[in-house]
Scaffold this active site. Structure first.
Site, short mmCIF file in Angstrom:
data_model
loop_
_atom_site.label_atom_id
_atom_site.label_comp_id
_atom_site.label_asym_id
_atom_site.label_seq_id
_atom_site.Cartn_x
_atom_site.Cartn_y
_atom_site.Cartn_z
N CYS A 1 0.84 -1.24 0.06
CA CYS A 1 0.20 -0.11 -0.01
C CYS A 1 0.76 1.44 0.03
O CYS A 1 0.24 2.39 -0.41
CB CYS A 1 -0.98 0.02 1.26
SG CYS A 1 -2.05 -1.24 1.35
N CYS B 1 -13.79 -0.04 6.92
CA CYS B 1 -12.68 -0.56 6.12
C CYS B 1 -12.86 0.24 4.76
O CYS B 1 -13.76 0.34 4.28
CB CYS B 1 -13.14 -2.06 6.16
SG CYS B 1 -13.22 -3.00 7.54
N HIS C 1 -9.13 3.24 -2.29
CA HIS C 1 -7.82 2.72 -2.16
C HIS C 1 -7.42 1.84 -3.38
O HIS C 1 -7.36 0.51 -3.28
CB HIS C 1 -7.73 1.85 -0.91
CG HIS C 1 -6.21 1.69 -0.63
ND1 HIS C 1 -5.43 2.26 -1.12
CD2 HIS C 1 -5.80 0.66 0.43
CE1 HIS C 1 -4.15 1.73 -0.54
NE2 HIS C 1 -4.44 0.68 0.50
#
Lengths: 377, 82
Positions: A86, A203, A327
C-alpha cells in the site's frame, strides 16, 4: 538519508483520475488521464522528463510502466516499476524526490494506476502456507489492533468509528472520491461486520483509479499554472525493526516521522493538514499518535472532539482518505500528494483547510513499510 | 491474549467462516496470531490458556494438504499460555 547537501524539490504539478469502479475503462486510459493532468498542471512536457516511476501492486505483465507511458512517447529515459504494497505510491515519490535532491535529474514523473480485486485483501503469495493460518487478512489484523487499543486506553468503538463518519463527510465534498455519501455514526456502526469490531464502512473499499505528479528541482521550475510552489521538505522510508508488538512500542511510523521532521526542520506542531493511512478507522487513530500529532492514547479523543475535521485544529484526510476516497493501492500515496498540493495551493474549494501552508503524508504497507513525506508552501 | 471474530475472509482462505482469530502472547512477550480451533466463540475468554496445535489448513494448487499451526484451549495437562 541525512547529512547530504541536498537541492530543493518542488511538486510542479499533480493529476488525478477519479477513484471508484470503471469496468468499461482500461487501466491504461486512467493512467493516461492522470499523467496528462499532471503534465498540464506542471507546465512540463513529457519529452523533458528524465526519469519515471510507476507504482502498482497487482500484476499487470512485465514492465507495465514502460507500456503505460509508451503512448506519451519513447524518450529513452529510465522507467522504474515500484511495488511496496500500500506504500508503493509514496515509495515512488520517495525515489523521485531523492533522485532530484541528490542531483541525478531535474524532472521526474510518478504514476500510480491500479485495479484492486473485490473482497477482503490478503497479502501472502499463492501456495504460501501463511494463507491458511488465519491472519493473512488485513482487516482482521486491524480488528485485533483496534481491540487491543480499546482495552489499553479504555477507548470506545463509537469514538473510533467517528473516523469513518468524518471521512465520508469530507469525500462528499470531493468529486474524485469513490464514496461521495455522508453516513451517520449509527449507519457506520450498523453496517455489516467484517472482523469484530470493524464494520464495513470502517474498512476502505477496494478501488480502481490513477494519480500522477511531476517533481522538479528548484532550478527547473517554470511558472506552471501560476500557483504557489509546494516544496518537499522531507521524505523518509522505513521498515519494521524486531520488537514485541505491544501497542506502546515505537513502530516504523515513528521512525519515519522522526527522520522526515528532522530533514524538514519542522515538527508535528507545524503541520496544518495531514493525509494518513486510514485503511481502517483504527489505522488513522494509531497513526496520528505515532506521527506525534496527538499524544499516545489520545487519537480517539481527538477524533471524538472533532479536532481532525476540516474545521478542527488538526484536519486529517481532508479528501476522504482511503476510507471514502478509495484505495487503488499503487495510486493512493500519489493521491495523498495530490490532495496535499491542492490544499497548500489553496485550491481545495469546499474542503479547503484555511491558511494551510504545511502538510504531511503518511502511508503504510504490508511488511512493516512506512513512508512519511513533509511538504510546505 | 486478544481475539476477533472474522465474518468476511479473503478468497484465498479455505477454512470456515466466520472464524475466531487469536493473538496469544508467549511468556517472553511475543504474540503469535492464528485461528482459534476446538472452541465455540462464546467460550473464548480474555485471558485464556491456549496451546499450539496443528491442522490441515487447506490445499495448495497441486492439491497437497498444507499443515499449519492453530491455537486451541489448553488441556489441563499442558497448562498453555495466554
Amino acid at each position: 538519508m541525512s547529512g547530504l547537501s541536498c537541492r530543493r524539490v518542488i511538486v510542479a504539478g499533480v493529476g488525478l483520475h477519479p477513484f471508484g469502479r470503471f469496468p468499461e475503462k482500461p487501466t491504461s486510459q486512467m493512467a493516461e488521464e492522470a499523467v496528462q493532468g499532471a503534465l498540464e498542471n506542471s507546465g512540463v512536457a513529457f519529452r523533458d522528463l528524465e526519469i519515471a516511476y510507476y507504482s502498482h501492486v497487482f500484476y499487470q505483465g512485465a514492465s507495465p510502466g514502460e507500456k503505460l507511458l509508451g503512448s506519451f512517447g519513447l524518450t529513452g529515459i529510465p522507467i522504474i516499476n515500484v511495488e511496496n504494497a500500500c506504500a508503493s505510491g509514496t515509495t515512488a515519490i520517495w525515489l523521485a524526490y531523492w533522485a532530484i535532491a541528490t542531483g541525478q535529474v531535474e524532472r521526474a514523473l510518478v504514476l500510480g494506476a491500479e485495479r484492486v480485486p473485490r473482497g477482503p485483501v490478503a497479502v501472502a503469495a499463492e501456495d504460501d502456507p501463511r494463507r491458511f493460518i488465519g491472519d493473512d487478512h488485513m482487516m482482521a489484523r486491524y480488528a485485533l489492533r483496534m481491540r487491543q487499543y480499546m482495552t489499553t486506553y479504555n477507548a470506545s468503538a463509537q469514538a473510533i468509528a467517528g473516523v469513518a463518519v468524518k471521512a465520508h463527510r469530507n469525500a462528499a465534498l470531493n468529486p474524485y472520491a469513490q464514496h461521495r455519501k455522508a453516513f451517520t455514526l449509527e449507519e457506520v456502526l450498523q453496517s455489516r461486520m467484517i472482523a469484530d469490531p470493524l464494520t464495513l464502512y470502517q474498512c476502505c473499499p477496494t478501488s480502481e483509479g490513477a494519480a500522477a505528479a511531476v517533481l522538479v528541482s528548484e532550478d527547473a521550475r517554470k511558472e506552471g499554472n501560476g500557483a504557489p510552489a509546494v516544496y518537499v521538505r522531507g521524505a523518509a522510508l522505513t521498515t519494521e525493526r524486531f520488537h514485541s508488538r505491544s501497542i506502546d512500542n515505537p513502530d516504523s511510523v515513528e521512525a519515519a516521522a522522526r527522520e522526515a521532521y528532522e530533514q524538514a526542520g519542522l515538527g508535528p506542531d507545524d503541520i496544518d493538514v495531514a493525509q494518513v493511512h486510514d485503511a481502517a478507522t483504527i489505522g488513522e487513530v494509531l497513526r496520528i499518535e505515532s506521527l506525534g500529532l496527538v499524544p499516545k492514547g489520545e487519537g480517539w479523543i481527538a477524533t471524538q472532539k472533532g479536532r481532525t475535521e476540516l474545521t478542527g485544529d488538526l484536519p486529517v484526510n481532508s479528501d476522504g482518505g482511503l476510507l471514502a476516497m478509495g484505495h487503488p493501492f499503487g495510486a493512493s500515496g500519489i493521491r495523498m500528494l495530490h490532495e496535499t498540493v491542492t490544499q497548500l495551493r489553496g485550491e481545495a474549494g469546499l474542503r479547503q483547510v484555511n491558511g494551510a501552508t504545511t502538510g504531511l503524508i503518511q502511508c503504510s504497507g504490508a511488511g512493516g513499510v512506512c513512508t512519511v513525506i513533509v511538504l510546505s508552501r | 491474549m486478544n481475539y476477533t471474530i472474522v465474518y468476511r475472509a479473503p478468497s484465498s482462505w479455505q477454512g470456515q467462516v466466520p472464524y475466531a482469530l487469536g493473538a496469544v502472547e508467549l511468556l517472553d512477550g511475543i504474540a503469535v496470531t492464528a485461528e482459534i480451533v476446538d472452541c465455540r466463540f462464546d467460550e473464548i475468554r480474555i485471558p485464556m490458556a491456549m496451546e499450539l496445535t496443528t491442522r490441515v489448513g487447506g490445499h495448495d494448487s497441486l492439491n497437497n494438504p498444507i499443515v499449519v499451526y492453530k491455537w486451541a484451549p489448553a488441556s489441563p495437562r499442558t497448562g498453555g499460555t495466554s
